[in-house]
Design a protein around this motif. Structure first.
Motif, mmCIF file in Angstrom:
data_model
loop_
_atom_site.group_PDB
_atom_site.id
_atom_site.type_symbol
_atom_site.label_atom_id
_atom_site.label_comp_id
_atom_site.label_asym_id
_atom_site.label_seq_id
_atom_site.Cartn_x
_atom_site.Cartn_y
_atom_site.Cartn_z
ATOM 1 N N UNK A 97 17.756 8.441 5.254
ATOM 2 C CA UNK A 97 17.444 7.764 4.006
ATOM 3 C C UNK A 97 17.192 8.767 2.902
ATOM 4 N N UNK A 98 17.656 8.429 1.697
ATOM 5 C CA UNK A 98 17.265 9.220 0.537
ATOM 6 C C UNK A 98 15.790 8.958 0.259
ATOM 7 N N UNK A 99 15.062 9.979 -0.170
ATOM 8 C CA UNK A 99 13.637 9.820 -0.432
ATOM 9 C C UNK A 99 13.249 10.482 -1.745
ATOM 10 N N UNK A 100 12.115 10.039 -2.258
ATOM 11 C CA UNK A 100 11.464 10.688 -3.391
ATOM 12 C C UNK A 100 10.251 11.428 -2.848
ATOM 13 N N UNK A 122 3.986 0.788 5.401
ATOM 14 C CA UNK A 122 5.115 -0.033 4.973
ATOM 15 C C UNK A 122 4.642 -1.030 3.919
ATOM 16 N N UNK A 123 5.531 -1.299 2.981
ATOM 17 C CA UNK A 123 5.287 -2.247 1.901
ATOM 18 C C UNK A 123 6.458 -3.233 1.930
ATOM 19 N N UNK A 124 6.373 -4.307 2.727
ATOM 20 C CA UNK A 124 7.523 -5.203 2.936
ATOM 21 C C UNK A 124 8.145 -5.729 1.654
ATOM 22 N N UNK A 125 7.346 -5.937 0.640
ATOM 23 C CA UNK A 125 7.861 -6.470 -0.624
ATOM 24 C C UNK A 125 8.201 -5.361 -1.615
ATOM 25 N N UNK A 126 8.114 -4.117 -1.165
ATOM 26 C CA UNK A 126 8.317 -3.013 -2.080
ATOM 27 C C UNK A 126 7.033 -2.723 -2.841
ATOM 28 N N UNK A 127 7.011 -1.616 -3.529
ATOM 29 C CA UNK A 127 5.813 -1.243 -4.281
ATOM 30 C C UNK A 127 6.209 -0.730 -5.656
ATOM 31 N N UNK A 185 5.491 1.751 -9.178
ATOM 32 C CA UNK A 185 5.136 3.154 -9.407
ATOM 33 C C UNK A 185 3.636 3.354 -9.328
ATOM 34 N N UNK A 186 2.884 2.353 -9.792
ATOM 35 C CA UNK A 186 1.424 2.447 -9.716
ATOM 36 C C UNK A 186 0.967 2.480 -8.261
ATOM 37 N N UNK A 187 1.617 1.674 -7.406
ATOM 38 C CA UNK A 187 1.261 1.659 -5.989
ATOM 39 C C UNK A 187 1.517 3.014 -5.348
ATOM 40 N N UNK A 188 2.615 3.657 -5.747
ATOM 41 C CA UNK A 188 2.969 4.961 -5.177
ATOM 42 C C UNK A 188 1.826 5.939 -5.370
ATOM 43 N N UNK A 189 1.263 5.962 -6.565
ATOM 44 C CA UNK A 189 0.152 6.864 -6.836
ATOM 45 C C UNK A 189 -1.155 6.341 -6.239
ATOM 46 N N UNK A 190 -1.336 5.031 -6.276
ATOM 47 C CA UNK A 190 -2.579 4.432 -5.802
ATOM 48 C C UNK A 190 -2.753 4.627 -4.303
ATOM 49 N N UNK A 191 -1.635 4.719 -3.577
ATOM 50 C CA UNK A 191 -1.719 4.836 -2.123
ATOM 51 C C UNK A 191 -2.529 6.048 -1.693
ATOM 52 N N UNK A 192 -2.433 7.127 -2.477
ATOM 53 C CA UNK A 192 -3.156 8.345 -2.116
ATOM 54 C C UNK A 192 -3.988 8.912 -3.247
ATOM 55 N N UNK A 248 10.908 5.999 0.278
ATOM 56 C CA UNK A 248 12.302 5.597 0.175
ATOM 57 C C UNK A 248 12.543 4.984 -1.213
ATOM 58 N N UNK A 249 13.821 4.881 -1.637
ATOM 59 C CA UNK A 249 14.100 4.404 -3.002
ATOM 60 C C UNK A 249 13.560 3.002 -3.275
ATOM 61 N N UNK A 250 13.511 2.151 -2.251
ATOM 62 C CA UNK A 250 13.019 0.782 -2.438
ATOM 63 C C UNK A 250 11.502 0.714 -2.444
ATOM 64 N N UNK A 251 10.862 1.849 -2.184
ATOM 65 C CA UNK A 251 9.403 1.939 -2.133
ATOM 66 C C UNK A 251 8.835 0.987 -1.078
ATOM 67 N N UNK A 252 9.488 0.912 0.071
ATOM 68 C CA UNK A 252 8.990 0.075 1.164
ATOM 69 C C UNK A 252 8.343 0.885 2.277
ATOM 70 N N UNK A 253 8.572 2.197 2.303
ATOM 71 C CA UNK A 253 8.015 3.051 3.357
ATOM 72 C C UNK A 253 7.500 4.341 2.751
ATOM 73 N N UNK A 254 6.309 4.748 3.171
ATOM 74 C CA UNK A 254 5.776 6.043 2.755
ATOM 75 C C UNK A 254 5.393 6.842 3.988
#
Length: 198
Positions: free
Chosen positions: A75-78, A104-109, A111-118, A136-142
């Protein structure tokens, strides 16, 4: 160029392969597909993931044949950097260990969630540091890497986030700089020494 995560599940085996021989086999990819750089790997005896930089995920398939290890997923990742004041992106202070927290974020996340997670770990907490994450690009897995003095300290840091953790394990790491002498012996460029994002 984009980053890709290659995940694998390892089969238990009684046959112990010489690590240097295995790395020579692994690095043979650079001869056949020089457009891809191995960036780093994290894992343990039963599973792991490798990070590559290259133009296209599809063409990473050649590495599967050379490595003799099937992929679970490519998978492509950020990449999201962690604590800038931390001890380094691939290492921990003496006596500390590395830990992987997967969510995992089944519904996607967002940009705020990406930072909020950590976000609680951005400046580090007692005896634990957030080093980096891959999304991942869909923001479903970190996949987030922490350095901590103990497992309890790492769990405490991870629990500061409101997001549920699906997998939390101690992991080892491997970086191409560890095998610089093999790159030299095989006539391969030391790509990790080139200025730019790691």
């Amino acid at each position: 160029m984009p980053l890709f995560v290659v995940t694998r599940t390892y089969q238990e085996t009684s046959e112990v392969e010489d690590p240097e021989f295995g790395m020579v086999h692994f690095l043979a990819m650079a001869w056949n597909e020089p457009r891809y750089d191995w960036v780093r790997s994290f894992g343990r005896s039963s599973f792991g993931f490798c990070v590559y930089r290259g133009p296209d995920a599809l063409e990473l398939g050649i590495q599967q044949r050379l490595c003799r290890l099937d992929y679970d997923e490519v998978r492509e990742v950020e990449e999201v950097p962690g604590a800038s004041s931390g001890p380094g992106i691939d290492s921990a202070p003496d006596g500390w260990s590395l830990f992987l927290a997967e969510r995992t974020f089944p519904q996607g996340s967002s940009s705020a969630d990406v930072l909020h997670a950590n976000a609680p770990h951005a400046e580090g907490v007692a005896c634990a540091l957030w080093l980096r994450s891959y999304w991942d690009p869909e923001r479903t897995t970190s996949r987030c890497i922490f350095a901590a003095e103990t497992s309890e300290a790492a769990r405490g840091a991870v629990s500061l986030s409101p997001h549920r953790v699906d997998r939390f394990v101690k992991v080892g790491t491997n970086h191409p700089s560890t095998w610089g002498y093999l790159y030299d012996r095989m006539g391969l460029p030391r790509h990790w020494e080139t200025p730019g994002p790691a």
